[in-house]
Design a protein around this motif. Structure first.
Motif, PDB file in Angstrom:
ATOM      1  N   THR A  73     -41.397   1.649  18.307  1.00  0.00           N
ATOM      2  CA  THR A  73     -42.243   2.498  18.150  1.00  0.00           C
ATOM      3  C   THR A  73     -43.746   1.785  18.584  1.00  0.00           C
ATOM      4  N   ASP A  74     -44.588   2.622  19.087  1.00  0.00           N
ATOM      5  CA  ASP A  74     -45.889   2.006  19.481  1.00  0.00           C
ATOM      6  C   ASP A  74     -46.707   1.750  18.272  1.00  0.00           C
ATOM      7  N   THR A  75     -46.399   0.836  17.449  1.00  0.00           N
ATOM      8  CA  THR A  75     -47.210   0.706  16.258  1.00  0.00           C
ATOM      9  C   THR A  75     -47.924  -0.773  16.158  1.00  0.00           C
ATOM     10  N   ARG A 118     -41.028  -1.921  14.622  1.00  0.00           N
ATOM     11  CA  ARG A 118     -42.278  -2.507  14.952  1.00  0.00           C
ATOM     12  C   ARG A 118     -42.351  -3.450  16.284  1.00  0.00           C
ATOM     13  N   ARG A 182     -54.983  -4.329  16.192  1.00  0.00           N
ATOM     14  CA  ARG A 182     -54.625  -3.827  14.824  1.00  0.00           C
ATOM     15  C   ARG A 182     -53.222  -4.757  14.573  1.00  0.00           C
ATOM     16  N   ASP A 184     -50.207  -5.307  11.838  1.00  0.00           N
ATOM     17  CA  ASP A 184     -49.510  -4.853  10.606  1.00  0.00           C
ATOM     18  C   ASP A 184     -49.213  -5.924   9.646  1.00  0.00           C
TER      19      ASP A 184
END
Ligand SMILES: [Zn+2]
Length: 411
Positions: A73-75, A118, A182, A184
């Motif tokens: 995912t693009d997180t 991620r 950003r 996580d």
């Protein structure tokens, strides 16, 4: 699944020796001061490793360098990081170990053809050591927003060169803006740099926070007089009060227990002569604790004692705070991930605070952060004889690998 994933320990060790050869000192150890030409060579080497792994590499305006391995995912990524600058007489492991283990975590995922939910990133932050430019942990501090970029760039080093000029000279004034990343969460794997794990025969330190620091300088003003002719009852002896404060600090740490430590590291008598009662004394007390409330209590008791002891001797006391940092507790879910990986891999471990400062405590202000310690033989660090056994280095890197997989693959 994660318990079976293991990294290539030989490749990790080879990379530590390869990077350690850059800026190597003739008597052993390494010198790669921040933003020096040796630092540039070390950075170039690490960036080449990132590129060989196919990571997308960004360099920001303060020279922090991040490589990202994409996820499903693009997180925001789970970041692993530390530093590759060293003190003037550094070892091979301080900082470098965390960065190179991060690279090996990604290499292991890549070798296994694994993508996690991620993205996973590896970062090295500029000028963690603070040997050439103050303050230390500069790159992560700018990244987190605790220090303005312009202020950092204008900082002059011990050789008069500014951070901005030094970054341009070595080609690491990057195009990426600072602080738009950003993240996580953040893991930092590091050597302990203290003797506890080595002394207790443990493989892993599950770091639950970084100690807060309180540095008080006391200035005691008494009356100088003849050591032979002045009766004891008529003395205003600043040296005697200093000695009482020193003994009290030690007893206070023992009485409070837990993580509390206390050190009198600096003490100067005036006139400092064998047959003269000292009239002025400056001394420092370094108090550290992981618990903010306990640290405040220790300070208050120390200060109250100094006032009382000075009063009893009829001298004056003033104090000056040289440094004050609140403790940084790490996120419980990150601490638990590290503890669980040590258990899973059968590695004896203990919870412990970090006594030294690290980029992780800076990152803890912007995302959940955690640290893993491995033993430092005899507690030596910032020393060319800094050493950790390869099996301990590899075990720690496997704990990092497992913790990162768990964190990055969580629902
Ligand atoms: Zn370090």
């Amino acid at each position: 699944m994660t318990s079976e994933l293991r990294m290539n320990g030989e490749r990790l060790m080879a990379s530590l020796y390869e990077l350690g050869a850059i800026g190597a000192l003739p008597q052993g150890g390494v010198c790669r001061l921040a933003l020096s030409d040796e630092d540039r060579q070390g950075r170039d080497w690490a960036v080449a490793r990132m590129q060989a792994l196919g990571l997308s590499v960004t360099v920001d305006a303060i020279g922090n360098t991040v490589g990202v391995y994409p996820g499903l995912t693009d997180t925001p990524p789970v970041m692993m990081g530390s530093h590759i600058d060293t003190v003037a007489t550094g070892g091979l492991y301080d900082g470098n170990y965390g960065v190179l283990s991060g690279l090996e975590v990604i290499a292991t995922l890549k070798d296994a053809g694994m993508r996690l939910r991620r993205p996973v990133a590896v970062a090295f932050f500029t000028n963690e050591e603070g040997s050439r430019f103050q303050p230390d942990m500069m790159g992560s501090l700018v990244y987190q927003g605790g220090l303005a970029l312009e202020t950092a760039l204008a900082t002059r080093g011990i050789d008069g060169v500014t951070v901005g000029d030094a970054l341009r000279q070595i080609g690491y004034a990057g195009p990426a803006s600072v602080g738009d990343n950003r993240v996580d969460s953040y893991f930092e794997l590091h050597i302990e740099q203290g003797p506890v794990l080595d002394e207790e025969g443990l493989a892993i330190g599950v770091v639950d926070g970084v100690q807060g620091i309180s540095w008080t300088e006391f200035h005691l003003q008494g009356v100088s007089n003849h050591a032979g002719t002045t009766p004891m009852r008529l003395r205003h002896d600043a040296g005697y009060v200093a000695a009482r404060i020193g003994v009290f600090a030690r007893q206070l740490a023992q009485e409070l227990g837990g993580d509390q430590v206390a050190t009198v590291g600096h003490l100067v008598f005036t006139p400092n002569l064998v047959n003269v009662i000292p009239d002025t004394v400056t001394l420092t007390v370094d108090l550290r604790n992981t618990d903010a409330e306990a640290l405040r209590l220790a300070e208050q008791r120390l200060w109250a004692f100094a006032e009382q002891a000075a009063h009893e001797e009829g001298i004056s006391v003033s104090r000056n705070m040289l440094a004050r940092f609140e403790p940084t507790p790490f996120a419980p879910e990150m601490v638990e991930l590290v503890a669980a990986q040590a258990r899973l891999r059968g590695l004896p471990s203990r919870r412990m605070p970090s006594g030294a400062g690290h980029d992780a405590q800076i990152m803890a202000a912007m995302c959940p952060a955690g640290m893993i310690f491995v033993p430092s033989v005899a507690g030596l660090s910032h020393n060319i004889n800094e050493f950790t056994a390869p099996q301990d280095l590899i075990a720690g890197a496997n704990v990092l690998l497992g913790a990162v997989v768990q964190r990055a693959d969580r629902a």
